[in-house]
Design a protein around this motif. Structure first.
Motif, PDB file in Angstrom:
ATOM      1  N   VAL A  14       0.835  -1.203   0.000  1.00 26.95           N
ATOM      2  CA  VAL A  14       0.000   0.000   0.000  1.00 26.95           C
ATOM      3  C   VAL A  14       0.869   1.252   0.000  1.00 26.95           C
ATOM      4  CG1 VAL A  14      -1.637   1.351   1.359  1.00 26.95           C
ATOM      5  CG2 VAL A  14      -1.998  -1.106   1.063  1.00 26.95           C
ATOM      6  N   LEU A  15       1.875   1.310   0.858  1.00 25.87           N
ATOM      7  CA  LEU A  15       2.695   2.516   0.987  1.00 25.87           C
ATOM      8  C   LEU A  15       3.539   2.762  -0.258  1.00 25.87           C
ATOM      9  CD1 LEU A  15       3.795   2.170   4.722  1.00 25.87           C
ATOM     10  CD2 LEU A  15       2.050   3.690   3.767  1.00 25.87           C
ATOM     11  N   LEU A  16       4.101   1.707  -0.827  1.00 22.51           N
ATOM     12  CA  LEU A  16       4.875   1.883  -2.062  1.00 22.51           C
ATOM     13  C   LEU A  16       3.964   2.307  -3.216  1.00 22.51           C
ATOM     14  CD1 LEU A  16       7.344  -1.132  -1.829  1.00 22.51           C
ATOM     15  CD2 LEU A  16       7.929   1.293  -1.660  1.00 22.51           C
ATOM     16  N   SER A  17       2.770   1.778  -3.262  1.00 20.15           N
ATOM     17  CA  SER A  17       1.821   2.177  -4.305  1.00 20.15           C
ATOM     18  C   SER A  17       1.386   3.621  -4.120  1.00 20.15           C
ATOM     19  CB  SER A  17       0.593   1.252  -4.292  1.00 20.15           C
ATOM     20  OG  SER A  17       0.954  -0.080  -4.574  1.00 20.15           O
ATOM     21  N   GLN A  18       1.237   4.053  -2.886  1.00 21.43           N
ATOM     22  CA  GLN A  18       0.841   5.427  -2.579  1.00 21.43           C
ATOM     23  C   GLN A  18       2.002   6.419  -2.709  1.00 21.43           C
ATOM     24  OE1 GLN A  18      -2.024   7.405  -1.131  1.00 21.43           O
ATOM     25  NE2 GLN A  18      -2.899   5.957  -2.562  1.00 21.43           N
ATOM     26  N   ARG A  19       3.215   5.885  -2.835  1.00 25.25           N
ATOM     27  CA  ARG A  19       4.426   6.718  -2.958  1.00 25.25           C
ATOM     28  C   ARG A  19       4.586   7.644  -1.757  1.00 25.25           C
ATOM     29  NH1 ARG A  19       4.432   8.363  -9.443  1.00 25.25           N
ATOM     30  NH2 ARG A  19       4.524   6.222 -10.237  1.00 25.25           N
TER      31      ARG A  19
END
Length: 412
Positions: A14-19
């Motif tokens: 989630v965090l990597l996708s949300q940058r």
């Protein structure tokens, strides 16, 4: 066969996708801002300004070089436009045609507006803008009573109805007030205005959401997207059957994801970087999702009567070490260049504060600058026992950022 992800893997995805925290960026700062908007799909606009408004705050957390002038420039260059996602938002112009299903539904009466339709006033408003050029609500005089719960004058209601059904657009704002103009005068030449069919629209909602959020459930993808729930659910099943999507289980719950997103799990997450988030940040806007995936039970309390507030008027979620670890109620005194931390509340899972507070001190230095402040006042912490430790770091921060300024400005 369904894949399974641990809760730690799901959070990382989630965090990597949300940058967020953002990756290292090269190139022009304005291009990085556009990239963030195009990747996330929307940036929510909000009127509350106790700290920098939500749209600026969310973009700053994806682009450390962000300045408000960049958003103004992207609007002027017709790279982004203002409309509605799940709420008022800035959207990338490349996705313009996917705003049309909502507009057409409102224009045809298939979907209702929160304002009653006033054909006579809408015609008058549209005629004036066609003749005189871009206008704001204040350009329409009204001497009678205002209408409804929000005490809105009839011309403002007509403007908003015409905006929502696509006859008008907002090319810019002046002191945060909308300027309205005819859509044909705002649309860039060559804009694709073909209306997507229902299946194409559902696929767009699904892929946009999963690209930006890593994984999601049907209800999350259709969140506040009127009349799409059953269509999204059916299209998800079709996309799983063709291999376009994967089904994964996280903590016993079923989620969907794009196959390519699995590659993100092999990439590093900048866990040591702390980010102070807006309550309307794309990461936290769906509160039920945050509770399920991050065990963070969050409620913005500006709409709660003051005696019933636990954390404060406008508490900002704090992300660190891949987790949501605290919330910080802040307010700026702009004339004094002063940022108040009225209440910093740590999550019960936070046991050691040394590394967390060092990361918070570093981010507060940037957050002060982002809010055009050079002084900081800490009022309360929960638990109260951590206040002296944080106060010491804050005093040191302000001494280093404002040489010669008395540290007494930081005391209660």
């Amino acid at each position: 066969m369904k894949e399974s992800l641990s809760i730690q893997q799901a959070r990382k995805l989630v965090l990597l996708s949300q940058r967020v925290p953002p990756p290292n960026q090269a190139g022009r700062a304005t291009a990085a801002t556009l990239s963030a908007i195009e990747h996330l799909g929307y940036i929510q606009i909000d009127t509350i300004s106790v700290v920098q408004r939500a749209h600026h705050h969310t973009l700053w957390n994806r682009n450390p070089r962000y300045k408000a002038s960049q958003l103004d420039q992207l609007l002027a260059d017709k790279q982004v436009f203002e409309y509605w996602s799940h709420a008022a938002a800035y959207l990338p112009f490349r996705d313009y045609r996917f705003s049309l299903p909502r507009k057409h539904a409102l224009a045809s009466g298939a979907q209702s507006h929160w304002y009653k339709r006033d054909e006579r006033m809408m015609k008058l408003v549209l005629k004036r803008i066609a003749t005189e050029g871009p206008l704001m609500a204040k350009d329409f005089e009204h001497t009678g009573k205002k209408i409804g719960e929000w005490q809105t004058k009839p011309a403002k209601r007509a403007l908003e109805y015409l905006f929502m059904q696509g006859d008008l657009m907002v090319p810019c704002r002046v002191k945060f007030h909308k300027v309205y103009d005819l859509t044909e005068r705002v649309l860039p030449a060559g804009t694709d205005t073909t209306v997507p069919d229902p299946e194409e629209y559902a696929r767009f909602l699904i892929t946009r959401y999963l690209r930006a959020n890593g994984l999601g459930q049907s209800a999350e993808i259709a969140y506040l997207q009127n009349n799409t729930k059953s269509l999204v659910a059916a299209t998800l099943k079709d996309m799983v059957s063709t291999g376009e999507l994967l089904q994964v289980r996280v903590a016993g719950q079923l989620y969907y994801m794009l196959p390519a997103s699995l590659e993100l799990l092999s990439k590093p997450l900048a866990r040591s970087k702390l980010k102070i988030l807006s309550p309307f940040d794309n990461l936290v806007i769906q509160r039920k999702r945050m509770k399920a995936l991050f065990e963070f039970d969050y409620l913005i309390e500006c709409y709660v009567p003051e005696p019933k507030r636990r954390y404060g008027y406008f508490s900002l979620p704090i992300l660190w070490d891949g987790k949501l670890v605290a919330r910080m109620d802040c307010r700026t005194e702009r004339k004094e260049s002063l940022l108040h931390i009225h209440h910093l509340a740590l999550e019960p899972t936070v046991l050691k504060t040394d590394a967390l507070f060092l990361a918070l001190r570093k981010e507060l230095a940037s957050f002060l600058q982002f809010n055009h402040c050079n002084k900081l006042q800490l009022h309360r912490t929960s638990p109260a026992t951590v206040k002296p430790e944080l106060q010491m770091l804050i005093n040191d921060l302000t001494r280093s950022s404002a040489p010669g300024r008395s540290s007494h400005a930081l005391e209660d």
